[in-house]
Design a protein around this motif. Structure first.
Motif, short mmCIF file in Angstrom:
data_model
loop_
_atom_site.label_atom_id
_atom_site.label_comp_id
_atom_site.label_asym_id
_atom_site.label_seq_id
_atom_site.Cartn_x
_atom_site.Cartn_y
_atom_site.Cartn_z
N ASP A 173 0.80 -1.22 0.00
CA ASP A 173 0.00 0.00 0.00
C ASP A 173 0.84 1.28 0.00
O ASP A 173 0.88 1.99 -0.97
N ARG A 174 1.50 1.54 1.11
CA ARG A 174 2.36 2.71 1.14
C ARG A 174 3.79 2.24 1.14
O ARG A 174 4.29 1.75 2.13
N VAL A 175 4.42 2.40 0.02
CA VAL A 175 5.75 1.83 -0.16
C VAL A 175 6.78 2.93 -0.40
O VAL A 175 6.45 3.97 -0.95
N PRO A 176 7.98 2.72 0.07
CA PRO A 176 9.02 3.71 -0.15
C PRO A 176 9.60 3.55 -1.55
O PRO A 176 9.50 2.49 -2.14
N GLU A 177 10.23 4.59 -2.01
CA GLU A 177 10.76 4.53 -3.37
C GLU A 177 12.08 3.80 -3.48
O GLU A 177 12.25 2.89 -4.27
N ASN A 178 12.98 4.23 -2.64
CA ASN A 178 14.34 3.73 -2.78
C ASN A 178 14.66 2.66 -1.75
O ASN A 178 15.47 2.85 -0.86
N PHE A 179 13.95 1.57 -1.88
CA PHE A 179 14.19 0.47 -0.96
C PHE A 179 13.96 -0.80 -1.76
O PHE A 179 12.85 -1.08 -2.20
N GLU A 180 15.00 -1.53 -1.96
CA GLU A 180 14.95 -2.70 -2.83
C GLU A 180 14.38 -3.91 -2.12
O GLU A 180 15.09 -4.64 -1.43
N THR A 181 13.12 -4.14 -2.27
CA THR A 181 12.51 -5.37 -1.76
C THR A 181 11.17 -5.55 -2.45
O THR A 181 10.79 -4.75 -3.29
N HIS A 182 10.47 -6.62 -2.11
CA HIS A 182 9.16 -6.83 -2.73
C HIS A 182 8.16 -5.77 -2.26
O HIS A 182 8.20 -5.34 -1.11
N LYS A 183 7.28 -5.40 -3.15
CA LYS A 183 6.24 -4.43 -2.80
C LYS A 183 4.92 -4.85 -3.44
O LYS A 183 4.92 -5.41 -4.54
N VAL A 184 3.85 -4.57 -2.78
CA VAL A 184 2.53 -4.91 -3.33
C VAL A 184 1.62 -3.69 -3.20
O VAL A 184 1.42 -3.17 -2.11
N ILE A 185 1.13 -3.25 -4.32
CA ILE A 185 0.27 -2.06 -4.28
C ILE A 185 -0.92 -2.22 -5.21
O ILE A 185 -0.96 -3.11 -6.05
N ALA A 186 -1.87 -1.34 -5.02
CA ALA A 186 -3.00 -1.30 -5.95
C ALA A 186 -2.58 -0.45 -7.14
O ALA A 186 -1.63 0.32 -7.07
N ASN A 187 -3.31 -0.62 -8.21
CA ASN A 187 -3.04 0.21 -9.37
C ASN A 187 -3.63 1.60 -9.11
O ASN A 187 -4.74 1.92 -9.54
N ASN A 188 -2.86 2.38 -8.41
CA ASN A 188 -3.35 3.67 -7.95
C ASN A 188 -3.60 4.64 -9.09
O ASN A 188 -4.56 5.41 -9.07
N PHE A 189 -2.74 4.57 -10.05
CA PHE A 189 -2.89 5.48 -11.19
C PHE A 189 -4.22 5.23 -11.89
O PHE A 189 -5.04 6.12 -12.06
N LYS A 190 -4.44 3.98 -12.22
CA LYS A 190 -5.66 3.66 -12.95
C LYS A 190 -6.91 3.92 -12.09
O LYS A 190 -7.91 4.45 -12.57
N GLY A 191 -6.82 3.55 -10.83
CA GLY A 191 -7.96 3.77 -9.94
C GLY A 191 -8.35 5.24 -9.91
O GLY A 191 -9.52 5.60 -10.02
N SER A 192 -7.34 6.08 -9.79
CA SER A 192 -7.60 7.52 -9.72
C SER A 192 -8.10 8.04 -11.05
O SER A 192 -9.02 8.87 -11.11
#
Lengths: 364, 364
Positions: free
Chosen positions: A171-190
């Motif tokens: 959901d709320r993920v940092p930019e410069n941190f190399e690991t797995h991340k899971v988010i919603a398609n925020n761009f498309k949703g908006s």
DNA sequence: AAAAAGTGTGCAAACGTTCCCAAAAACGTT
DNA sequence: AACGTTTTTGGGAACGTTTGCACACTTTTT
């Protein structure tokens, strides 16, 4: 004058202490003694190791069953230096989005024999850090975290990560941190939500959003802008209002509403669960006369949207799935045979739930 | 043909296993070695025992600080045979009432250096039992539980209790179980809500409620009856509908609504959070034309009631306080010097939040 | 001056597991 | 009949703490 050599504490015997004496939970040692075997054999039999003969295994298993033996997970954790538990940090479990994510997490974790420990940051950086460190000291095997809206500095997470704590952001993920991340398609949703407002005839569309530093704030802003641009509506920065505390304080929201209304928006696109409900509340409280005249579209996973008045169009995130995917990734990290170097960012699609016209308009 | 002597598992080295080698967390032993002391001295110094000289304490503390020593809670748990954690069982964290209770619990627990493990029963007896047993095997020091709506048989809890696990019930409490309990004043809450409906002119007041076996179902029914009786309105059993699954299945609710409507109620009093919102939803979905003609009063801790349409009068439970009180009682049991024999049932008052006339009626 | 009391520290066992290493038992093979 | 192999078992250390007890040293008391 001598010091008190036998202080009270020595006589302070708590109930637990008394009880643990007869809280007679049988151990491997007991089984071994009863069966005339060694603890090693019993341990191996219970874990169904290949070295132990079927006969002995049966014997041990039967006896263990009989005395209702339960392995002590604490001892196991100490020996194996892992706890079979994963930590979760969310801002608020009372938030529908997060409680659904948690359900998703649990559904996977329990299957894989992990158990979960939930902590709330209440959108406070300090609290978040405290909780993470507390969890880490309880030797969790991995961490699932959605950053608080206040969080800027994630060095403390880097630290833990570099010491070997697997971390997956969602959901709320940092930019410069190399690991797995899971988010919603925020761009498309908006984009979809904003487009929906435009298509229903709105032209002055405000955008109420979270702290500027949050990853999804940026993505959602972009989606909003893209929709405006597609329909040749000029983007006006003054129509965008950021809420540093994610709507935790109602004053913050009322202030935002107060600043927005003079600009006469006919639609508002709101980018988070708490803000969406908070904003409608603020609108109703401060300017009930316009509350029903402004079309609202916003991110929310509330299962009560149908009850809301004014009604709204909502962007629903696949919360449960986000939890599941994040957990799968985390467990794969925990159990990986070697340090991972390839990381992925999973993006899951949102769903636009349009306001029901028949209900929504009836009271306008 | 020999059996496979060196099976794959032996070579299966996970990342955690690799990492724990350099996950260099300093131990008491390290400190002792570095300072030329014994582990006992270090341990005692860290725990600030009277036997250790101020000098040594300072030395140890300083060094511990320097190497960022964190005590290993697992080892401590093993040695002390307690985990400094308490288990919570609720039906659903997504429920406002429960998430507020949890916040109350945490506020006390963290202060007293306990940490909490939350489990959800999803109103299922089986799940509840499973979770409790899972928690018990993780050696929690105590249990806070609100029974699931399905639960009838609590022998498994008796078992654990008699083996020494302190238990405090809240919200949904069993009758014949001698321990601390914390509940809202359900009778008064129901009475007030029902009276409110009567005073606003309603005469045919239905009652939608939870599983008949739940403690608070009975108390709330009594409150409802008492209010009717005070105003000389005859109690009609057919106006009372029970929902076995606490509104977890929407079919259940729709069925109840369907059965109720032919009796032409002009008011409904609903006795639980989930049922209240669920019922309004069902009403809107199945019979939108009457949804706004029936006055509704119900238990709910939702902070969004002001947004609801139709609006309703709500009974708010002091959820946060319930959590706090329950936790205090539990910790007092855990740390009690001798088995407790005197138990109390704390009853906390509810708050009636009346529907705002100006909003509620505007759309009638 | 010797005994007693007070003070600070260390040794070692324990908590319940897991697992390396060796030893014993069972079985074939020459 | 003696020796290898394979299969099954046991001994014991380790994980990181806490704590009862013994010990040594210092101070006070008689």
């Amino acid at each position: 004058m001598s010091r008190f050599r036998t202080p009270k504490e020595i006589f302070f015997v708590t109930w637990v202490q008394v009880l643990k004496m007869r809280f007679e939970t049988s151990t491997i040692k007991d089984i071994a003694k009863a069966l005339g075997l060694s603890t090693s054999t019993v341990s191996r039999a219970l874990r169904d190791r290949y070295e132990i003969s079927e006969e002995t295994k049966k014997l041990v298993l039967a006896y263990a069953e009989k005395v209702n033996y339960r392995a002590n997970p604490i001892a196991r954790s100490l020996k194996e230096r892992r706890s079979y538990s994963i930590g979760i940090i969310v801002s608020e479990i009372a938030n529908n989005f997060f409680s659904q994510v948690i359900n998703g997490i649990e559904s996977i974790a329990y299957d894989r024999d992990y158990h979960v420990i939930i902590s709330q940051s209440h959108e406070s950086y300090k609290q978040e850090k405290l909780n993470v460190e507390h969890l880490a000291s309880r030797s969790i095997d991995g961490l699932l975290i959605a950053l608080s809206s206040e969080t800027q500095d994630i060095d403390y997470l880097r630290d833990l990560y570099s010491k070997g704590l697997p971390i997956v952001f969602f959901d709320r993920v940092p930019e410069n941190f190399e690991t797995h991340k899971v988010i919603a398609n925020n761009f498309k949703g908006s984009f979809d939500a904003t487009e929906h407002l435009i298509l229903s005839g709105k032209r002055v569309i405000a955008h109420l959003t979270n702290s500027e530093t949050l990853s999804n704030t940026k993505e959602r802003l972009e989606g909003y802008k893209a929709a405006l641009s597609k329909y040749h509506i000029e983007f006006k920065p003054e129509l965008v209002k950021y809420c540093q505390h994610g709507g935790m304080h109602s004053a913050e929201l009322e202030q935002a509403v107060k600043e927005l209304l003079p600009l006469k928006p006919d639609g508002i696109f709101i980018s988070s669960d708490r803000l969406t409900t908070g904003c409608i509340l603020a609108l109703k409280n401060t300017n009930p006369e316009v509350a029903h005249k402004i079309a609202i579209a916003g991110f929310t996973n509330s299962n009560l949207v149908e009850l809301f008045s004014p009604s709204l169009t909502s962007v629903k995130q696949p919360a449960f799935e986000i939890g599941q995917v994040a957990t799968e990734l985390l467990i794969s990290m925990i159990e990986a045979k070697r340090p991972i170097t390839e990381f992925e960012t999973r993006v899951l699609d949102t769903e636009l739930v349009r306001m029901k016209k028949n209900l929504g308009n009836r009271y306008l």
